[in-house]
Write an enzyme that holds these catalytic residues in place. Structure first.
Site, short mmCIF file in Angstrom:
data_model
loop_
_atom_site.label_atom_id
_atom_site.label_comp_id
_atom_site.label_asym_id
_atom_site.label_seq_id
_atom_site.Cartn_x
_atom_site.Cartn_y
_atom_site.Cartn_z
N PHE A 304 -3.78 -0.84 8.15
CA PHE A 304 -2.77 0.09 7.64
C PHE A 304 -2.17 -0.53 6.39
O PHE A 304 -1.59 -1.62 6.45
CB PHE A 304 -1.66 0.35 8.66
N GLU A 305 -2.31 0.14 5.27
CA GLU A 305 -1.68 -0.28 4.03
C GLU A 305 -1.27 0.96 3.25
O GLU A 305 -2.05 1.92 3.15
CB GLU A 305 -2.63 -1.09 3.15
N ILE A 306 -0.06 0.95 2.74
CA ILE A 306 0.33 1.88 1.68
C ILE A 306 0.76 0.98 0.53
O ILE A 306 1.73 0.23 0.65
CB ILE A 306 1.48 2.80 2.12
#
Length: 547
Positions: A304-306
């Protein structure tokens, strides 16, 4: 006598002075604290000045100064995509962002599950485009499945270049194969996998270079078979842009030490060789516990990366990745993209530029971020708060809170959870104690009842035996009395017979029943024998009852 300029001359002098002041103002505003002027001409200076002074700008002079050193592009707060309208009333315009998934054709169902949830929780309102990347061409079935779950969104399917998913020429492939074999035999997770290593290298240094991502400033990395637990009302991309956030995470944890034995040393060598690439107010304290030469293995979980694509496009990060790539640790060990991204982000960004997305409930097996126990998210999330990983022992998120603040709601929710858990434990123990005492009392009463029943049974048997003995004794006594009475009657009868005989006939001739003196002899043997036999039978019955 001095004559002051008048009329047109005065106006020209005044304008000249104002222009001179404006020049000095622009020059000073675009000079970093170390006195290093900006390069790129007036247009670049004007752009940087606008970044710094536009309404709502989140940037500082230090941000602009370091961005020049790092080759890091900063995005204006009002920068939006060409088609900014989401089509949904009440939503903010879209920024230049995309949702990115690395997948294979066989991942269609898992990818569809992840996208369907993300659409429901967030993207049905904003319609950000999706970019799918694969080292092999996507088949029609995969594309159709994705269009089925995101019919309103733009979908783009890209092929990863072979040179980005293969061994670089400086890698000794025989050595790499030996390492995979050794790590497989040592049961190190993904230790024997060659594709996993290509994936980690690609995510570390190449995905952001794909042409399909060139038009975007931000990305949200999503993987197949993940879960999103909370409704996301606000646009996280816009939040990143408006608040100078360049990296966002939901879960952090410790890396397997056997997979990254030389990663930190190799990274520290880069920092020492190119110190100008390291921001002075960086976030590296998150990655060590006091001694910067010892990596504590904390990292942001990169499934999960933004984040900002410009972070990875920056010259500072590209130089760092090239340094790692030449060292060969992606193949000679098993360096993952999560610790590589984490070290790169911590080296380049100040803590305020890294954001913990507390409001995005997320699960990637086996770990879960679930803020449902926090009052603000009680009605927005559907997950089990007892499974929240944030404050557990293998999580590094607690350390992030301790170093850089935030997380008050998480800490309070954890405190309440621990208190409730302890209360539940005490209540359970008390209930178990009461149940045990109840069971012990029931067992005691049962034992007493069983013993009483046994005693009564024995008493009944004894009474029965006694009764039987008494009955036998009575029968024997009655039999004895009968025999004695019979004997007596026979004796009396014999005597009467004898008397009658003497009176009528005189002396009786001797016979077999007469004695020498002529008296009648009564056969006592039979009577005595009968009496003895009756007594023996009574004694036998009594003995049988006793047994």
């Amino acid at each position: 006598m001095i004559t002051l300029p008048r009329g047109r001359t005065f106006r020209l002098v005044t304008i000249g002075i104002l222009l001179l002041f404006t020049f000095f103002f622009l020059h000073s505003s675009l000079t970093d604290p170390e006195g290093i002027p900006s390069n790129g001409g007036m247009a670049e200076k004007a752009r940087l000045n606008r970044l710094l002074h536009q309404p709502g700008s989140p940037y500082t002079r230090a941000d602009l100064s370091y961005s020049k050193k790092a080759g890091l592009e900063l995005v204006s707060v009002d920068n939006v995509s060409r088609n900014a309208s989401t089509g949904t009333p009440g939503t903010t315009p879209r920024v230049k962002a995309a949702i990115v998934m690395l997948a294979r054709n066989g991942d269609a169902n898992g990818a569809a599950s992840s996208i369907l949830q993300l659409q429901k929780r967030f993207n049905d309102r904003y319609n950000y485009p999706f970019v799918f990347l694969n080292e092999r061409p996507f088949d029609d079935a995969f594309k159709a499945r994705m269009r089925e779950v995101a019919p309103q969104s733009k979908l783009m399917f890209g092929l990863i270049p072979v040179e980005h998913w293969s061994f670089p020429p400086w890698i000794d492939q025989e050595r790499a194969a030996r390492v995979r074999k050794e790590m497989h035999e040592a049961n190190i997770i993904y230790g024997g996998s060659e594709p996993y290593r290509h994936m980690c290298r690609y995510n570390s240094g190449f995905f952001f270079r794909h042409p399909l991502l060139d038009e975007f400033d931000y990305y949200w990395r999503v993987e197949p078979d993940v879960d999103f637990h909370c409704d996301i009302q606000d646009d996280p991309f816009r939040y990143m842009q408006e608040h100078n956030k360049l990296y966002g995470f939901t879960i952090s944890l410790f890396e397997y030490g056997t997979t990254i034995e030389t990663l930190w040393k190799t990274s520290r060598d880069f920092m020492k060789e190119q110190p100008h690439r390291v921001r002075s107010d960086n976030s590296l304290r998150f990655l060590h516990d006091g001694n910067i030469e010892d990596y504590n293995r904390c990292h942001f979980w990169s499934n999960f990366e933004i984040a900002s694509l410009h972070l990875w496009r920056s010259q500072a990060y590209l130089d760092y990745f090239d340094h790692l790539d030449k060292a060969g640790g992606f193949f000679y060990e098993r360096w993952g993209d999560a610790p590589v991204h984490s070290i790169g982000a911590a080296m380049i960004l100040k803590p305020d530029q890294i954001h913990f997305f507390n409001d995005i409930g997320y699960y990637h097996g086996p770990f879960r971020h679930c803020p449902v126990d926090q009052p603000a998210f009680k009605d927005k999330c559907q997950c089990n708060g007892n499974e929240n990983f944030d404050m557990q022992g293998y999580s590094c998120t607690r350390k992030w809170f301790e170093l850089y603040g935030g997380g008050d709601a998480n800490i309070e929710a954890e405190r309440v959870r621990v208190v409730n858990e302890e209360a539940a434990r005490v209540a359970k123990e008390e209930a178990e104690r009461k149940e045990k005492a109840k069971q012990e009392e029931e067992d005691r009463k049962k034992k007493e009842n069983e013993e009483a029943a046994k005693r009564k049974e024995e008493e009944d048997k004894a009474a029965q035996r006694k009764k039987q003995v008494e009955a036998d004794e009575r029968v024997a006594r009655e039999e004895k009395e009968r025999i004695e009475n019979e004997k007596k009657k026979q004796e009396e009868k014999a005597k009467r017979t004898e008397d009658q005989t003497d009176a009528t006939t005189g002396p009786v001739k001797p016979d077999d029943n007469a004695s020498d003196d002529g008296k009648l002899v009564v056969p006592e043997i039979t009577v005595v024998a009968d009496l003895a036999e009756a007594e023996k039978e009574a004694e036998a019955r009594q003995a049988a009852d006793v047994d």
